[in-house]
Scaffold this active site. Structure first.
Site, PDB file in Angstrom:
ATOM      1  N   LYS A 272     -38.522 -16.083  31.120  1.00  9.23           N
ATOM      2  CA  LYS A 272     -39.653 -15.141  30.671  1.00  9.23           C
ATOM      3  C   LYS A 272     -41.094 -15.868  30.517  1.00  9.23           C
ATOM      4  O   LYS A 272     -40.973 -17.054  30.040  1.00  9.23           O
ATOM      5  CB  LYS A 272     -39.449 -14.557  29.266  1.00  9.23           C
ATOM      6  CG  LYS A 272     -38.034 -13.488  29.501  1.00  9.23           C
ATOM      7  CD  LYS A 272     -37.714 -12.987  28.208  1.00  9.23           C
ATOM      8  CE  LYS A 272     -36.674 -11.979  27.938  1.00  9.23           C
ATOM      9  NZ  LYS A 272     -37.004 -10.645  28.709  1.00  9.23           N
ATOM     10  N   ARG A 346     -26.209  -6.849  30.178  1.00  8.56           N
ATOM     11  CA  ARG A 346     -25.360  -5.987  30.658  1.00  8.56           C
ATOM     12  C   ARG A 346     -24.301  -7.050  31.085  1.00  8.56           C
ATOM     13  O   ARG A 346     -22.891  -6.472  31.373  1.00  8.56           O
ATOM     14  CB  ARG A 346     -26.066  -5.303  31.930  1.00  8.56           C
ATOM     15  CG  ARG A 346     -26.410  -6.144  32.958  1.00  8.56           C
ATOM     16  CD  ARG A 346     -27.608  -5.469  33.864  1.00  8.56           C
ATOM     17  NE  ARG A 346     -28.870  -5.362  33.243  1.00  8.56           N
ATOM     18  CZ  ARG A 346     -29.976  -4.664  33.784  1.00  8.56           C
ATOM     19  NH1 ARG A 346     -29.785  -4.393  35.135  1.00  8.56           N
ATOM     20  NH2 ARG A 346     -30.934  -4.508  33.088  1.00  8.56           N
TER      21      ARG A 346
HETATM   22  N1  BES Z   1     -33.567  -8.177  26.240  1.00  5.57           N
HETATM   23  C1  BES Z   1     -34.345  -8.089  27.358  1.00  5.57           C
HETATM   24  C2  BES Z   1     -34.851  -6.462  27.024  1.00  5.57           C
HETATM   25  C3  BES Z   1     -35.989  -6.503  26.201  1.00  5.57           C
HETATM   26  C4  BES Z   1     -37.439  -6.476  26.595  1.00  5.57           C
HETATM   27  C5  BES Z   1     -35.556  -6.096  24.917  1.00  5.57           C
HETATM   28  C6  BES Z   1     -38.046  -6.511  25.775  1.00  5.57           C
HETATM   29  C7  BES Z   1     -36.820  -5.839  23.970  1.00  5.57           C
HETATM   30  C8  BES Z   1     -37.969  -5.995  23.996  1.00  5.57           C
HETATM   31  C9  BES Z   1     -33.249  -7.881  28.549  1.00  5.57           C
HETATM   32  O1  BES Z   1     -32.260  -8.809  28.412  1.00  5.57           O
HETATM   33  C10 BES Z   1     -34.022  -8.190  29.914  1.00  5.57           C
HETATM   34  O2  BES Z   1     -34.875  -9.191  29.869  1.00  5.57           O
HETATM   35  N2  BES Z   1     -34.292  -7.101  30.501  1.00  5.57           N
HETATM   36  C11 BES Z   1     -34.895  -7.200  31.897  1.00  5.57           C
HETATM   37  C12 BES Z   1     -34.253  -6.989  32.853  1.00  5.57           C
HETATM   38  C13 BES Z   1     -34.641  -7.087  34.369  1.00  5.57           C
HETATM   39  C14 BES Z   1     -34.543  -8.478  34.523  1.00  5.57           C
HETATM   40  C15 BES Z   1     -33.834  -6.514  35.205  1.00  5.57           C
HETATM   41  C16 BES Z   1     -36.279  -6.324  31.720  1.00  5.57           C
HETATM   42  O3  BES Z   1     -36.422  -5.544  31.150  1.00  5.57           O
HETATM   43  O4  BES Z   1     -37.277  -6.928  32.198  1.00  5.57           O
HETATM   44 MN    MN Z   2     -33.061 -10.846  29.208  1.00  6.44          MN
END
Ligand code: BES
Ligand code: MN
Ligand code: ZN
Length: 490
Positions: A272, A346
């Site tokens: 990230k 997931r």
């Molecule tokens: N933990 C994150 C989702 C999240 C984002 C929670 C902001 C709280 C605040 C999750 O693991 C994630 O990174 N999801 C990605 C999925 C994508 C890579 C398909 C997302 O939401 O960008």
């Molecule tokens: Mn994530």
């Protein structure tokens, strides 16, 4: 904070602040009129000067009463429209009032309109306790802002036994919600998967719950390969946590509550950006809800078996980290093509959900800070609900509505399923950005068999950057009350 009941007249009650409520367009009558008269019309005059008309969330403070009544100050609080008034309004008012007065009052009295109906005292007390929450553990010189020690409810109507029941219930709920808040607020250096497991075993011990914790080798042996893969980039070993509440009279009904327990989500190799990584200690928010709810369930003793399941890991970038292009065989045998290592929630949930199916439960509810897409769709204050059973989704939505946690259903649109078809495995762990919250839920659906299942995406409401009338800054404990309501009916 201690709650007491007093039958003394509010005129005479000695408190730092007396709190009175007024609806929009309410005429001064009854106790309100008596107090206003004793104060030489001061409340009416002040309200007029400040343009206060009883709107919800607004209030006026009379900061001197010159010995004309027992209390030193009066806070006149807007209750909003009478027709829209519910226990949820009282929770909100409790939060607002405590935040206004906590820095300078130790004894607070509430006049009788706050305890007139069954459920009012517990809702207001919940709001007061929720609003006085502070996370001060890492402040060297800060004993906190909250000076409130005693809350007096002035009422001749409510029976002392119901008063005790209602305040005890509020305390239990708040302790459970605050446990979840604390866990989310703890920094990731402290709250590792092993620490989370320790906390789980404490909750189990205190509530007399069965507790099984699988360590690295047990997780490996059992073939929880999703959890193995996600944790492989971290020095911290994963944990799988299984708490069980059994009612004393054996019943057939059983349910599993499943939580995502990523104690820090760096994104893994699909790293990230710095700004998005900040606050990713909250990524164990679902597991915090499971522990908070299990704590309450142990005390409320509903008549069904409740399994609390948590898959916990860090998502990091170490040399052994799982990679895009990898294929993983989940606990139920399905194969997952890794498209994006940041869609890790997931992947760990695939094992936890398959494990829940093995327990032969009647229902599964999972909570997870799963997708940014859910926040884009619904905003930060509302959780997304999806599932394979409209009946269960409806029940969860109804429970959350009734206790004031905002949820909204997103559609499991069949056309979107193609997004997660894989060329080389059974399923991909990520599709395109479009419908991201839904495709994440569709991924999870592959691991619940035909068990009725609801998924609550709490990515938005689990953590607040700013404080709101419903919750403090930081971890909110969102979801704990919905689950308690759903399981116990209370
Ligand atoms: N933990 C994150 C989702 C999240 C984002 C929670 C902001 C709280 C605040 C999750 O693991 C994630 O990174 N999801 C990605 C999925 C994508 C890579 C398909 C997302 O939401 O960008
Ligand atoms: Mn994530
Ligand atoms: Zn995550």
């Amino acid at each position: 904070m201690e709650f007491t009941l007093s039958t003394e007249s509010v005129l005479k009650l000695k408190a730092d602040i007396l709190v009175l409520g007024i609806f929009k367009q309410q005429k001064y009558s009854g106790m309100l009129k008596t107090i206003n008269d004793s104060l030489g019309d001061a409340l009416k005059n002040l309200s007029e000067e400040e343009g206060f008309e009883g709107d919800l969330g607004k209030s006026v403070m009379l900061s001197r009463t010159f010995g004309k009544i027992g209390s030193k100050r009066v806070l006149l609080v807007g209750l909003g429209e009478r027709s829209e008034f519910t226990t949820n309004t009282l929770r909100k008012i409790g939060n607002l009032v405590i935040n206004k007065i906590k820095s300078f009052s130790s004894v607070v009295a509430f006049s009788s309109e706050f305890s007139g109906t069954s459920g009012y005292v517990s809702a207001l007390a919940e709001g007061l306790l929720s609003g006085s929450y502070e996370f001060k553990k890492y402040k060297s010189n800060d004993s906190g802002k909250n000076k409130v020690e005693k809350i007096i409810f002035s009422s001749k109507q409510i029976k002392p036994t119901s008063f005790k029941e209602e305040t005890e219930f509020a305390v239990l709920i708040s302790e459970s919600v605050n446990l979840a808040r604390d866990l989310v607020n703890e920094p990731p250096v402290y709250l590792t998967p092993s620490k989370l497991a320790e906390v789980a075993s404490e909750v189990a011990k205190e509530g007399d719950l069965k507790c099984e914790i699988f360590d690295y080798s047990e997780i490996e042996k059992r073939g929880m390969n999703g959890l193995m893969a996600v944790s492989s980039g971290s020095e911290e070993p994963p944990r799988f946590i299984h708490l069980t509440y059994e009612p004393s009279k054996k019943t057939k009904r059983s349910i599993a509550i499943v939580g995502k327990g990523i104690t820090f989500d760096s994104g893994g190799l699909c790293l990230k950006p710095a700004g998005s990584m900040l606050t990713m200690k909250m990524d164990m928010g679902g597991s915090a809800v499971v522990l908070g709810a299990m704590k309450a369930i142990a005390a409320l003793k509903p008549s069904m078996t409740v399994h609390g399941l948590i898959a916990s890991s860090e998502n990091m970038t170490g040399g052994k980290a799982y990679k895009p292009d990898d294929v993983i065989k989940a606990y139920n045998g399905k194969t997952i093509e890794v498209i994006n290592t940041d869609a890790e929630g997931r992947v760990v949930l695939s094992d936890a959900l398959s494990y829940a199916v093995e327990l032969k439960v009647d229902e599964i509810v999972d909570l997870a800070t799963l997708t940014g897409a859910c926040m884009v769709g619904l905003g930060s204050y509302t959780a997304g609900v999806m599932g394979n059973s409209q009946k269960l989704v409806d029940k969860i939505r109804k429970a959350s509505d009734s206790i004031g946690e905002k949820t909204w259903q997103l559609p499991m649109d069949d056309e979107l399923r193609a997004e997660i078809d894989s060329n080389i495995a059974d399923i991909k762990n990520a599709g395109s950005r479009m419908g991201g919250a839904i495709t994440a839920a569709m991924f999870l659906e592959n691991f619940v068999g035909d068990v009725p299942w609801a998924h609550i995406d709490i990515a938005g409401p689990a953590f607040m950057e700013r404080e709101s009338p419903y919750s403090p800054k930081g971890g909110t404990g969102f979801g704990v009350r919905t689950i308690i309501k759903y399981l116990s009916g209370k």
